[in-house]
Write a protein that holds these residues in place. Structure first.
Motif, short mmCIF file in Angstrom:
data_model
loop_
_atom_site.label_atom_id
_atom_site.label_comp_id
_atom_site.label_asym_id
_atom_site.label_seq_id
_atom_site.Cartn_x
_atom_site.Cartn_y
_atom_site.Cartn_z
N GLU A 117 -20.04 22.06 36.93
CA GLU A 117 -19.24 23.28 36.80
C GLU A 117 -20.13 24.48 36.49
N GLU A 118 -21.10 24.31 35.59
CA GLU A 118 -22.03 25.41 35.29
C GLU A 118 -22.83 25.80 36.52
N HIS B 60 -21.17 28.13 39.05
CA HIS B 60 -21.03 29.54 38.72
C HIS B 60 -22.06 30.40 39.45
N ARG B 61 -23.22 29.80 39.85
CA ARG B 61 -24.28 30.60 40.47
C ARG B 61 -24.82 30.02 41.76
N LYS C 145 -24.31 27.85 45.45
CA LYS C 145 -23.42 27.37 46.52
C LYS C 145 -24.19 26.39 47.40
N THR D 41 -29.42 23.06 34.43
CA THR D 41 -28.69 22.56 33.27
C THR D 41 -29.48 21.39 32.68
N GLU E 166 -11.26 22.66 27.37
CA GLU E 166 -12.27 22.52 28.42
C GLU E 166 -12.32 21.08 28.93
#
Length: 327
Positions: free
Chosen positions: A140-141, A144-145, A147, A243, A279
Motif C-alpha cells: 500500500e505504501e 502511493h508513489r 505504478k 519500505t 487501518e
C-alpha cells in the motif's frame, strides 16, 4: 465450552527453555473483554524467538507464544463483538508478553481485535497473518508513489513470510518483480510464480564501493534490513520508494545520504504491531477482495505438535513460505 483446553506452553527450567502441549484452565487466561475460540494460528519469526527465549520478545516464562490468532467470539463484554463473530487478533502485545495464539482459547482486550471481512475465512486470515498484513502495508505504501509502468520492484527476502506474500501481491497488481534471496534453490519456484529476475543476496553485498548505482528499480520492499538494505537503496531510481520491515540481516546499516538528496528516494518504515484497527480493517478488506490471493497453493498446515520442528526451520533458515497451525 470446555473448562480445560490444550495449549503450547514454554517453560524455563535451570536456564533452559522447553515447549510442550499442556492442559490449561479458562481461568488461567489473562483478563480481557473478549473470549475467543481459536481456529488457526500461524508461525512467524517472532514466534520462533519467543519459543527460544529471546528476552526482547518475551520477558517472562512460562508463556504461550503465537502473535497471530483467528477464530470466533465465545463471549464478550465489548458491544462491538457478538458471539459467533469471526475475528483476527495480532499486533499490540499479543503473543509477546501476553498469552498468545498457540492454544484453543484466548482472552484479549477488544481494542486488539479486528472483525474479519465477509469472504475471508479464519484459515485464510492465518495464511496471511502478521506477515501478510505487513506485506499488504508495504504494498500500500509503495502504491502511493509507484505504478507498474514505472519499472520493476525489488523484493528482498523473497522466500520468507512477508517477502513471499509481497511478491504475490505485486504480481497480482501487475508489477514486474525482481527478487533477492539467499536460497538459490528457490530461484525456479520464484520464476514459475512470475518473478522476472532472481538475484543472490551476496551479489548486492559485494557491490558496495559506489554511493549510487544505476537506477534500476522504481521501488523496493525490504524484509531483511542491515547491510543488504543499505546496498539496494543505491539502485532506486529518481523519486522511488523503499519500505523496510525486518532486521534478520542486521539492525544497523551504513550508507550515504545521496539516494535521498540526489534522487529523492523515500525510505518508509513498516510496523505491524501498533497499527490502528481502522487501518488493519482496510488492509484485511483488500486481502478479502481486490488483493485476494490463492493462499491454499503456498501454505502448509501443521498442528501444535509440529511447532518445535517449524521453529527450528525458521531459525536455521530452511523454512519456506507460510505455515498455518490448525488448533
Amino acid at each position: 465450552m470446555k473448562d480445560t483446553f490444550k495449549a503450547f506452553v514454554v517453560r524455563e527450567q535451570e536456564g533452559e527453555l522447553t515447549g510442550a502441549l499442556e492442559q490449561k484452565q479458562i481461568a488461567d487466561l489473562p483478563a480481557g473483554d473478549v473470549l475467543i475460540r481459536v481456529d488457526y494460528s500461524c508461525v512467524n519469526y517472532k514466534d520462533a524467538l519467543s519459543v527460544t527465549g529471546n528476552r526482547g520478545v518475551t520477558k517472562q516464562y512460562p508463556h504461550t507464544p503465537g502473535v497471530d490468532a483467528a477464530g470466533h467470539v465465545v463471549s464478550s463484554t465489548d458491544a462491538r463483538f457478538q458471539e459467533g463473530t469471526a475475528v483476527v487478533v495480532n499486533g499490540f502485545d499479543f503473543g509477546m508478553n501476553t498469552s498468545g495464539g498457540f492454544q484453543e482459547y484466548i482472552r484479549v482486550p477488544g481494542d486488539w481485535i479486528t472483525p474479519l471481512p465477509d469472504g475471508l475465512t479464519t484459515f485464510e486470515a492465518m495464511a496471511y497473518g502478521t506477515a501478510g498484513l505487513t506485506a499488504a502495508q508495504s504494498v500500500e505504501e509503495l502504491l502511493h508513489r509507484v505504478k507498474p509502468d514505472d519499472g520493476p520492484v525489488l523484493v528482498t527476502g523473497a522466500t520468507g513470510g512477508v517477502g513471499s506474500v509481497a511478491v504475490a501481491l505485486l504480481l497480482k497488481l501487475g508489477f514486474t518483480v525482481h527478487a533477492v534471496t539467499g536460497k538459490e534453490a528457490e530461484a525456479d519456484r520464484l520464476k514459475q510464480a512470475g518473478v522476472t529476475e532472481v538475484l543472490s543476496r551476496q551479489s548486492f553485498l559485494d557491490e558496495t564501493t559506489r554511493p549510487l548505482k544505476k537506477g534500476s528499480y522504481a521501488g523496493i520492499i525490504d524484509t531483511v534490513g542491515g547491510p543488504l538494505l543499505a546496498s539496494v537503496i543505491r539502485y532506486v531510481q529518481y523519486g522511488g520508494l523503499v519500505t523496510t520491515c525486518g532486521n534478520v540481516g542486521g539492525a544497523e546499516m551504513t550508507l550515504t545520504v545521496y539516494p535521498f538528496i540526489l534522487r529523492g528516494v523515500r525510505l518508509i518504515g513498516i510496523d505491524a504491531v501498533q497499527v490502528p484497527v481502522s487501518e488493519r480493517t482496510r488492509l484485511w478488506e483488500h486481502l478479502a477482495d481486490d488483493w485476494r490471493l490463492p493462499v491454499q497453493e503456498w501454505v502448509e498446515t501443521k498442528s501444535l505438535h509440529d511447532l518445535p520442528d517449524v521453529v527450528s526451520s525458521l531459525l536455521d533458515g530452511t523454512h519456506q513460505g507460510r505455515t498455518v497451525i490448525e488448533i
